[in-house]
Each structure stands twice: as structure tokens, then as C-alpha cells.
Design a protein around this motif. Structure first.
Motif, PDB file in Angstrom:
ATOM      1  N   ILE A   3       0.973  -1.182  -0.036  1.00 55.10           N
ATOM      2  CA  ILE A   3      -0.125   0.026   0.006  1.00 55.10           C
ATOM      3  C   ILE A   3       0.728   1.348  -0.148  1.00 55.10           C
ATOM      4  O   ILE A   3       1.649   1.399   1.175  1.00 55.10           O
ATOM      5  CB  ILE A   3      -0.970  -0.003   1.248  1.00 55.10           C
ATOM      6  N   ILE A 320       3.284  -1.442   4.231  1.00 52.17           N
ATOM      7  CA  ILE A 320       2.440  -0.184   4.172  1.00 52.17           C
ATOM      8  C   ILE A 320       3.516   0.780   4.158  1.00 52.17           C
ATOM      9  O   ILE A 320       4.476   0.801   4.916  1.00 52.17           O
ATOM     10  CB  ILE A 320       1.552  -0.050   5.300  1.00 52.17           C
ATOM     11  N   LEU A 361      -7.609   2.746  -2.383  1.00 48.97           N
ATOM     12  CA  LEU A 361      -8.076   2.506  -0.912  1.00 48.97           C
ATOM     13  C   LEU A 361      -9.439   2.226  -0.685  1.00 48.97           C
ATOM     14  O   LEU A 361     -10.460   3.051  -1.170  1.00 48.97           O
ATOM     15  CB  LEU A 361      -7.457   3.390   0.094  1.00 48.97           C
ATOM     16  N   ASP A 365      -9.054  -1.068   4.168  1.00 50.23           N
ATOM     17  CA  ASP A 365      -7.697  -0.818   3.986  1.00 50.23           C
ATOM     18  C   ASP A 365      -7.490   0.150   4.993  1.00 50.23           C
ATOM     19  O   ASP A 365      -6.428   0.013   5.810  1.00 50.23           O
ATOM     20  CB  ASP A 365      -7.161  -0.182   2.607  1.00 50.23           C
TER      21      ASP A 365
END
Length: 380
Positions: A3, A320, A361, A365
């Protein structure tokens, strides 16, 4: 799946159709789609003037250059600005041999009006206000200060595409001399790179158009439009200008994405509200608020924590990838003359972290990301 902190999402087929039109008629440069985009931007924002550029960075430079030349500023005069911004904001001041004078930031990470007042001196000529993350901050108070002290006001609206206050774009407020917007690849209105400069003064807009085309007083598109005759190829060069104008390929993308800007900004606000809900009871996490949050563009979403760098590493270990926006500019050698004079900016620069926020997103998420942040801070 990793992400990312920022990631553009394009309406691909519509963009390709707009670009195809440029390719088919053989006009990809200045004019055609750039004119159309300027007109659509004026219609969308309420600005009376708008000139499409190849980046917001050149827009900031042009804003400073034109205001300096037209108002008789001298080398060594000062512009009050923020240390929490991308360096292009403050480079624009140095390009024109002026001095960036740094004022501290408030709870929104925008300029603190009280510190701005403290930094005004007999060399101060203008203020640059950065709408950090799309936030309007205390811009109304900054406008009042500028009027009281006869200072010009430049709005660095790189993050503010679509931000409103009671339905009005802050860049159109009385007292804002020029607003500069960014359409760089990860901005809310993404192209590949481009920007828009919107002067309140029509004369300055006309000067800007010449400066962005090497000082030439008639652009190629204008010379190829309208009345026939060989005289149309004759032009004068009035300024030592630059190649700063935008092109029709970027404008074609901008025209498409502008149609969806309000919709995508609303989704950003939904994600921001989801983060807020997750973090609101966590005393170790400081949410960077936004006045008029229901109309903020939320280009970026910020929190502040202790052990920020360790949190960055922990999130990366979980695929992330957040960011930091920005390092206190007075920590850079070229701006170090004001280091230590903006204590809140220095503290926050070492605590802020940018959470992922983009159109790919989901709310699930966001909840997962926020959960990882909470897990980390509560383990400290």
C-alpha cells in the motif's frame, strides 16, 4: 499487496480519447486543449484569470517574479513563508534574489498568523501561504494582516484543488493576489505534471502568458488561428522569458480528471473520516485537523506521533509505505539562517507521518492501516 502513500487513479479510456483528438489534428502543444482547460478551470473555480503551466513550481517562480518586477521590489527584500512545505515554495523566493523569512506553523500546519505578524519588518513585501494538505488554515487572518501591512499574498494551492469554504474557492478570496495549483501526478487532479496560475490582476496574467512563452507577445496557436495573412507570423519579444507553458496532452488529461474532482475529493473525505474515527480515542496519536473539513480536498492525511521513524519502519515491514510531508526547510543548509526560529514546525517535522490516502484504498484498508498504527504506538 503493498500500500503506497499516494497513487494516482486515471479514467484511462476518457483520457486516451482526449489525447487521441490532439494527435489526430496534430496539435499537442500550447493552445487547443490548454485553452479549453483554462476556461473549464475558471468556470469550476470562479477565478477570472487562469494560465496553464508545465508545473506548479514554475508558477510559484512566476508569481514572485512578476510581483517583484511590477511592484518595484529590490534584491534582498523578504517574503514571509512556511518551513513546512516542499522546497519549491521557498526556492521560488531565492530564484528572484529575495529572502525567505520563515514563520512558524499552527495546529493545521499552516502559517501561524501571530508569528507572521512578529516576522514583518521594513523589508517584508509579501506572504506565501501554503494550503497544507488542502487545509485552509487561518488564511482569513493572513489576508487581514497582508491588507493592514500592504503586503502581497501568494497562495500556494498545490494541495488545494477542489478545497472550498462555504462553497467558495479560497484562491478567489479578496486579498489573494495570485493562487498557484498543482496537477502533478499524485495530486487530487492528476496529469503527469502541470499546474495553473491564477492572478487577480489581468495585467499580471497577460505578462505571465508572455513570460511562459520566451517573452513572445503572440503564441503559436494564436498565430495559426483567425485572420489569414503573412503578418500573423510577426511578433515581438518583450521579456526574457521561459518555456514554462503547459501542453495539450497534459491539458487533455486534466480536462477529464476535472470532471471527477469533486467526486474523488468527497471519497478522500470519507477515508479521512474513517481514519479520524479509528484514531479519536488514542491519546498517543495526534490528528492534524482541518478547518472546514467537510469541504477540504484532503490531498494528504497527517497524524503526529512520538517515535515517528520507528513507526515508518514498522509499517513498511507490513507492506504499508507512508510518507513524511515535510522536513522543516530550515534544516536544509540554504535555509539554515532561520533554523530554531520556528519551534513548532521543528517539533512537528519530527513527529508527522502521512497516512496512505488515494482512490485505490477502501475503508477496510484504512481500518487495517490505522490498526497497525495503533498496535505500534500502544506497544511503546
Amino acid at each position: 499487496m503493498t500500500i503506497q502513500v499516494l497513487k494516482p487513479k486515471y479514467h484511462v479510456e476518457e483520457c486516451l480519447n482526449e489525447i487521441r483528438e490532439c494527435l489526430e489534428i496534430g496539435w499537442t502543444g500550447l493552445g487547443f486543449k490548454t485553452v479549453e482547460f483554462e476556461n473549464k478551470w475558471k468556470e469550476y473555480t470562479g477565478h477570472e484569470n487562469a494560465h496553464f503551466l508545465n508545473s506548479a513550481t514554475v508558477g510559484l517562480h512566476l508569481a514572485v517574479e512578476i510581483l517583484k518586477k511590477e511592484n518595484g521590489w529590490e534584491n534582498g527584500d523578504e517574503i514571509i513563508t512556511t518551513p513546512i512545505t516542499f522546497v519549491s515554495t521557498n526556492h521560488a523566493v531565492l530564484y528572484e534574489k529575495l529572502v525567505p523569512r520563515f514563520a512558524d506553523v499552527d495546529e493545521y500546519l499552516c502559517l501561524d498568523p501571530e508569528d507572521v505578524k512578529r516576522k514583518i519588518n521594513d523589508k517584508t513585501r509579501a506572504v506565501i501561504f501554503v494550503g497544507y494538505g488542502g487545509r485552509v488554515g487561518q488564511l482569513d487572518k493572513i489576508i487581514k494582516i497582508c491588507k493592514e501591512h500592504n503586503l502581497k499574498l501568494i497562495l500556494d494551492a498545490a494541495h488545494m484543488a477542489g478545497t472550498r469554504v462555504n462553497g467558495q474557492m479560497p484562491g478567489t478570496w479578496d486579498g489573494v493576489d495570485v493562487a498557484v495549483y498543482s496537477f502533478q501526478a499524485v495530486k487530487n487532479l492528476p496529469t503527469a505534471d502541470s499546474g495553473m496560475i491564477c492572478f487577480q490582476n489581468k495585467k499580471y496574467d497577460e505578462i505571465c502568458r508572455k513570460l511562459t512563452w520566451l517573452g513572445i507577445n503572440k503564441d503559436t496557436y494564436a498565430r495559426n488561428s483567425g485572420t489569414k495573412g503573412s503578418y500573423k507570423w510577426k511578433y515581438d519579444v518583450e521579456y526574457l522569458g521561459y518555456k514554462d507553458h503547459g501542453n495539450s496532452i497534459m491539458a487533455a488529461i486534466g480536462l477529464v480528471e476535472l470532471k471527477y474532482l469533486d467526486e474523488t475529493n468527497e471519497y478522500r473525505r470519507e477515508l479521512a473520516r474513517c481514519y479520524n474515527e479509528m484514531f479519536k480515542n488514542e491519546h498517543k496519536i495526534q490528528i492534524i485537523g482541518a478547518p472546514h473539513a467537510d469541504e477540504c480536498s484532503y490531498h494528504i492525511y497527517e497524524i503526529a506521533v512520538d517515535n515517528r521513524d520507528s513507526l515508518l519502519e514498522y509499517l513498511q515491514e507490513n507492506d504499508i509505505y507512508p510518507g513524511v510531508h515535510y522536513r522543516d526547510n530550515t534544516e536544509y543548509e540554504m535555509y539554515s539562517y532561520d533554523n530554531g526560529k520556528c519551534p513548532n514546525a521543528h517539533i512537528m517535522s519530527n513527529r508527522i507521518i502521512t497516512m496512505p490516502l488515494h482512490m485505490y484504498l477502501t475503508k477496510d484498508d484504512v481500518k487495517m492501516i490505522a490498526g497497525k498504527v495503533i498496535e505500534f504506538v500502544n506497544a511503546q
